[in-house]
Design an enzyme around this catalytic site. Structure first.
Site, PDB file in Angstrom:
ATOM      1  N   LEU A  89      49.137  30.753  65.200  1.00 33.74           N
ATOM      2  CA  LEU A  89      48.404  30.973  64.127  1.00 33.74           C
ATOM      3  C   LEU A  89      48.659  31.421  62.959  1.00 33.74           C
ATOM      4  O   LEU A  89      48.359  32.323  62.472  1.00 33.74           O
ATOM      5  CB  LEU A  89      46.104  30.354  63.699  1.00 33.74           C
ATOM      6  CG  LEU A  89      46.649  29.348  65.053  1.00 33.74           C
ATOM      7  CD1 LEU A  89      44.628  29.019  65.427  1.00 33.74           C
ATOM      8  CD2 LEU A  89      46.557  28.415  64.608  1.00 33.74           C
ATOM      9  N   ASN A 102      39.368  42.135  63.083  1.00 34.89           N
ATOM     10  CA  ASN A 102      38.776  40.159  63.632  1.00 34.89           C
ATOM     11  C   ASN A 102      38.821  41.152  65.874  1.00 34.89           C
ATOM     12  O   ASN A 102      39.127  39.788  66.528  1.00 34.89           O
ATOM     13  CB  ASN A 102      39.764  39.071  63.987  1.00 34.89           C
ATOM     14  CG  ASN A 102      41.148  39.423  64.539  1.00 34.89           C
ATOM     15  OD1 ASN A 102      41.660  40.089  64.607  1.00 34.89           O
ATOM     16  ND2 ASN A 102      41.633  38.057  65.236  1.00 34.89           N
ATOM     17  N   HIS A 135      51.189  36.397  56.646  1.00 34.46           N
ATOM     18  CA  HIS A 135      52.090  35.569  57.713  1.00 34.46           C
ATOM     19  C   HIS A 135      52.162  34.232  57.167  1.00 34.46           C
ATOM     20  O   HIS A 135      51.955  33.249  57.920  1.00 34.46           O
ATOM     21  CB  HIS A 135      51.309  35.727  58.761  1.00 34.46           C
ATOM     22  CG  HIS A 135      50.158  35.172  59.451  1.00 34.46           C
ATOM     23  ND1 HIS A 135      49.772  33.883  58.508  1.00 34.46           N
ATOM     24  CD2 HIS A 135      48.637  35.371  59.746  1.00 34.46           C
ATOM     25  CE1 HIS A 135      48.200  34.357  58.847  1.00 34.46           C
ATOM     26  NE2 HIS A 135      47.576  34.545  59.703  1.00 34.46           N
ATOM     27  N   ARG A 141      43.656  45.172  68.826  1.00 35.41           N
ATOM     28  CA  ARG A 141      41.886  44.881  70.214  1.00 35.41           C
ATOM     29  C   ARG A 141      41.409  46.108  70.530  1.00 35.41           C
ATOM     30  O   ARG A 141      41.380  47.900  69.480  1.00 35.41           O
ATOM     31  CB  ARG A 141      42.676  44.048  71.564  1.00 35.41           C
ATOM     32  CG  ARG A 141      43.344  43.155  71.342  1.00 35.41           C
ATOM     33  CD  ARG A 141      43.396  41.869  70.762  1.00 35.41           C
ATOM     34  NE  ARG A 141      43.743  41.072  70.607  1.00 35.41           N
ATOM     35  CZ  ARG A 141      44.844  39.829  69.529  1.00 35.41           C
ATOM     36  NH1 ARG A 141      43.120  39.615  69.167  1.00 35.41           N
ATOM     37  NH2 ARG A 141      45.113  39.103  69.868  1.00 35.41           N
ATOM     38  N   LYS A 155      39.793  41.832  55.111  1.00 41.94           N
ATOM     39  CA  LYS A 155      40.933  40.302  55.638  1.00 41.94           C
ATOM     40  C   LYS A 155      39.873  39.177  54.987  1.00 41.94           C
ATOM     41  O   LYS A 155      38.637  38.755  55.442  1.00 41.94           O
ATOM     42  CB  LYS A 155      40.887  40.563  57.281  1.00 41.94           C
ATOM     43  CG  LYS A 155      41.822  39.460  57.608  1.00 41.94           C
ATOM     44  CD  LYS A 155      42.878  39.956  57.081  1.00 41.94           C
ATOM     45  CE  LYS A 155      43.020  38.359  57.511  1.00 41.94           C
ATOM     46  NZ  LYS A 155      44.381  38.079  58.569  1.00 41.94           N
ATOM     47  N   HIS A 205      50.460  44.353  59.062  1.00 45.84           N
ATOM     48  CA  HIS A 205      50.257  43.086  59.824  1.00 45.84           C
ATOM     49  C   HIS A 205      49.561  43.294  61.047  1.00 45.84           C
ATOM     50  O   HIS A 205      50.377  42.455  61.765  1.00 45.84           O
ATOM     51  CB  HIS A 205      49.824  41.479  59.490  1.00 45.84           C
ATOM     52  CG  HIS A 205      49.368  40.938  60.093  1.00 45.84           C
ATOM     53  ND1 HIS A 205      48.490  39.379  59.006  1.00 45.84           N
ATOM     54  CD2 HIS A 205      48.446  39.665  61.170  1.00 45.84           C
ATOM     55  CE1 HIS A 205      47.303  39.032  59.472  1.00 45.84           C
ATOM     56  NE2 HIS A 205      47.591  39.456  60.852  1.00 45.84           N
ATOM     57  N   HIS A 262      47.241  38.875  73.586  1.00 46.42           N
ATOM     58  CA  HIS A 262      46.167  37.780  75.216  1.00 46.42           C
ATOM     59  C   HIS A 262      46.877  38.185  76.308  1.00 46.42           C
ATOM     60  O   HIS A 262      48.613  38.342  76.054  1.00 46.42           O
ATOM     61  CB  HIS A 262      46.249  36.427  74.708  1.00 46.42           C
ATOM     62  CG  HIS A 262      45.371  36.196  72.344  1.00 46.42           C
ATOM     63  ND1 HIS A 262      44.167  35.800  72.945  1.00 46.42           N
ATOM     64  CD2 HIS A 262      46.423  35.852  71.800  1.00 46.42           C
ATOM     65  CE1 HIS A 262      44.019  36.258  71.685  1.00 46.42           C
ATOM     66  NE2 HIS A 262      44.555  35.797  70.987  1.00 46.42           N
ATOM     67  N   HIS A 311      44.357  34.949  56.105  1.00 43.89           N
ATOM     68  CA  HIS A 311      44.671  34.401  56.278  1.00 43.89           C
ATOM     69  C   HIS A 311      44.380  32.718  55.803  1.00 43.89           C
ATOM     70  O   HIS A 311      43.488  32.199  55.539  1.00 43.89           O
ATOM     71  CB  HIS A 311      44.146  34.061  57.665  1.00 43.89           C
ATOM     72  CG  HIS A 311      44.312  33.305  58.892  1.00 43.89           C
ATOM     73  ND1 HIS A 311      44.995  33.532  60.204  1.00 43.89           N
ATOM     74  CD2 HIS A 311      44.391  31.215  59.037  1.00 43.89           C
ATOM     75  CE1 HIS A 311      45.536  31.807  60.389  1.00 43.89           C
ATOM     76  NE2 HIS A 311      44.893  31.074  60.024  1.00 43.89           N
ATOM     77  N   ASP A 358      52.533  40.531  62.886  1.00 49.00           N
ATOM     78  CA  ASP A 358      51.165  39.889  63.479  1.00 49.00           C
ATOM     79  C   ASP A 358      50.973  39.777  64.978  1.00 49.00           C
ATOM     80  O   ASP A 358      50.700  38.594  65.758  1.00 49.00           O
ATOM     81  CB  ASP A 358      51.217  38.759  62.782  1.00 49.00           C
ATOM     82  CG  ASP A 358      49.738  37.307  63.309  1.00 49.00           C
ATOM     83  OD1 ASP A 358      48.765  38.426  63.033  1.00 49.00           O
ATOM     84  OD2 ASP A 358      49.514  36.243  63.012  1.00 49.00           O
ATOM     85  N   HIS A 382      46.924  43.096  65.328  1.00 49.39           N
ATOM     86  CA  HIS A 382      46.328  43.319  65.897  1.00 49.39           C
ATOM     87  C   HIS A 382      46.317  43.981  67.364  1.00 49.39           C
ATOM     88  O   HIS A 382      47.227  43.585  68.032  1.00 49.39           O
ATOM     89  CB  HIS A 382      46.384  41.534  66.402  1.00 49.39           C
ATOM     90  CG  HIS A 382      45.858  41.193  65.818  1.00 49.39           C
ATOM     91  ND1 HIS A 382      44.575  40.389  65.162  1.00 49.39           N
ATOM     92  CD2 HIS A 382      47.053  40.011  64.508  1.00 49.39           C
ATOM     93  CE1 HIS A 382      44.647  39.333  63.952  1.00 49.39           C
ATOM     94  NE2 HIS A 382      46.127  39.050  63.942  1.00 49.39           N
ATOM     95  N   ALA A 414      46.114  31.538  70.646  1.00 44.84           N
ATOM     96  CA  ALA A 414      46.547  31.484  69.498  1.00 44.84           C
ATOM     97  C   ALA A 414      47.260  33.035  69.552  1.00 44.84           C
ATOM     98  O   ALA A 414      46.370  33.459  69.035  1.00 44.84           O
ATOM     99  CB  ALA A 414      46.403  30.858  68.293  1.00 44.84           C
TER     100      ALA A 414
HETATM  101  O1  DOR Z   1      48.460  33.270  66.339  1.00 45.08           O
HETATM  102  C1  DOR Z   1      47.120  34.141  65.963  1.00 45.08           C
HETATM  103  N1  DOR Z   1      46.354  35.543  66.891  1.00 45.08           N
HETATM  104  N2  DOR Z   1      46.697  34.122  64.041  1.00 45.08           N
HETATM  105  C2  DOR Z   1      45.274  35.332  64.342  1.00 45.08           C
HETATM  106  O2  DOR Z   1      45.543  34.450  63.010  1.00 45.08           O
HETATM  107  C3  DOR Z   1      44.683  35.532  64.881  1.00 45.08           C
HETATM  108  C4  DOR Z   1      45.533  36.072  66.203  1.00 45.08           C
HETATM  109  C5  DOR Z   1      44.795  36.523  67.440  1.00 45.08           C
HETATM  110  O3  DOR Z   1      43.511  37.324  66.213  1.00 45.08           O
HETATM  111  O4  DOR Z   1      44.843  36.400  68.056  1.00 45.08           O
HETATM  112 ZN    ZN Z   2      46.951  38.375  62.574  1.00 50.30          ZN
END
Ligand code: DOR
Ligand code: ZN
Length: 351
Positions: A220, A43, A175, A19, A100, A15, A252, A137, A248, A17, A264
């Protein structure tokens, strides 16, 4: 294995991310230096909803990890309108490994997510038939629900009925953060598994408020109380093959985290396997690490286990306060703290 050195089959991150654009270029090598494969979250803005979009995103990721021996495992973002035909295309593609489910409004870039899972029944039917996993999720989104109860309410209101309608659908409950989720997965059939992040093993909700508001511990699903953290630690000590590594890791920028409306997401890819190793060691469960990190995930997804290994040394090192994120800064998980395991550089790192 000695007390000061540990060699395990190269792990995968189930899992992640990554970007796109400059952020992708900044963060992808952190994952590629330690993991052989990762399940890539769709996402983006706009989200990756079709196989055609996923091909372009896959190309962009491959360019960002050039020289590394790393395979991105792609996913598609399920919407109210994903047609069953997209599942057939996904299966044929060979590189799409899951769909997803973001309940609409649950988290970052989830506005296009599913408003009512029953709208997806024909597509879920096609997934069940194709053996394509649904990655969930698991949070209920109705605004009146207490933020700390969202996972539990999701299990009762959405997940349980879903598993009754589609008893053979492969599901990864992503998660997980609560005792209820750990119990649900433990008691479910072999077609249901879960990922666990480093932050939900290492921290509980006190970490959000200790010494003042701590935006870098905000993700999250949000951290839960101690009893839930303890339930997750018990799961990893048990060695159950239904649970596996999924960071996860979600970068950011420092500015976006330290703002009046902080994003988050916790970035942990800089030291993911090292952090998990420390946690398993603290739990007296180092002998369970390899299955969690390297066996249970591929076994569930029906993929081969990796053939190469990684070695970790017991050495103290300090996690930097920031890393670059394009033109901006990124504050990593456990910034400035000392960690006691270090991954040895390997052939997977470009020469
Ligand atoms: O904390 C999180 N950040 N939870 C998520 O489900 C998405 C992720 C994000 O893409 O930043
Ligand atoms: Zn995630």
């Amino acid at each position: 294995m000695t007390k000061n050195q540990l060699t395990i089959t190269r792990p995968d991150d189930w899992h992640l991310h990554l970007r796109d654009g400059e952020a992708l270029t900044s963060v992808a090598p952190f994952t590629a230096r330690q993991f052989a494969r990762a399940i890539i979250m769709p996402n983006l803005n706009p989200p990756i909803t079709t196989v055609i979009q996923a091909v372009a995103y896959l190309d962009e990721i491959l360019a960002a990890v050039e020289g590394y021996d790393f395979e991105p495992l792609m996913t598609l973002y399920l919407t109210d309108n994903t047609p069953p035909e997209e599942i057939i295309a996904a299966r044929k593609s060979c590189f799409i490994k899951g769909m997803k489910l973001y309940p609409a409004g649950a988290t970052t870039n989830s506005d296009a997510g599913v408003t009512d899972i029953r709208l997806c029944d024909a597509t879920l039917e096609a997934m069940q038939k194709a053996g394509l996993p649904l990655l969930i999720h698991g949070e209920a989104t109705a605004p009146q629900i207490d933020v700390f109860d969202r996972e539990k309410v999701f299990i009762d209101e959405t997940l349980l009925p879903l598993t009754q309608r589609f008893p053979d659908l492969k599901i990864v409950f992503e998660h997980i953060t609560t005792k209820e989720a750990a119990d649900f997965v433990s008691q479910a059939g072999d077609n249901i598994a879960a990922t666990i992040t480093p932050q939900h093993l290492l921290l509980n909700r006190n970490a959000l408020f200790q010494g003042g508001l701590q935006p870098h511990n905000y993700c999250l699903p949000v951290l839960k109380r101690d009893i839930h953290q303890q339930a997750l630690l018990k799961v990893i000590r048990s060695g159950s093959n239904k649970f596996f590594l999924g960071t996860d890791s979600a970068p950011h920028s420092k500015n976006k985290k330290e703002s009046a409306c902080g994003c988050a997401g916790i970035f942990s890819a800089h030291a993911a396997i090292e952090i998990y190793t420390s946690i398993f060691e603290q739990q007296g469960a180092l002998d369970k690490l390899e299955a969690f990190a390297s066996f249970n995930g591929p076994d569930f997804y029906g993929l081969p286990r990796n053939k190469t290994t990684v070695t970790l040394h017991k050495t103290d090192w300090e996690i930097p306060n920031t890393y670059p994120l394009g033109d901006e800064k990124l504050v990593p998980f456990l910034a400035g703290q000392t960690i006691n395991w270090k991954l040895a550089e390997t052939a997977a790192t470009p020469q």
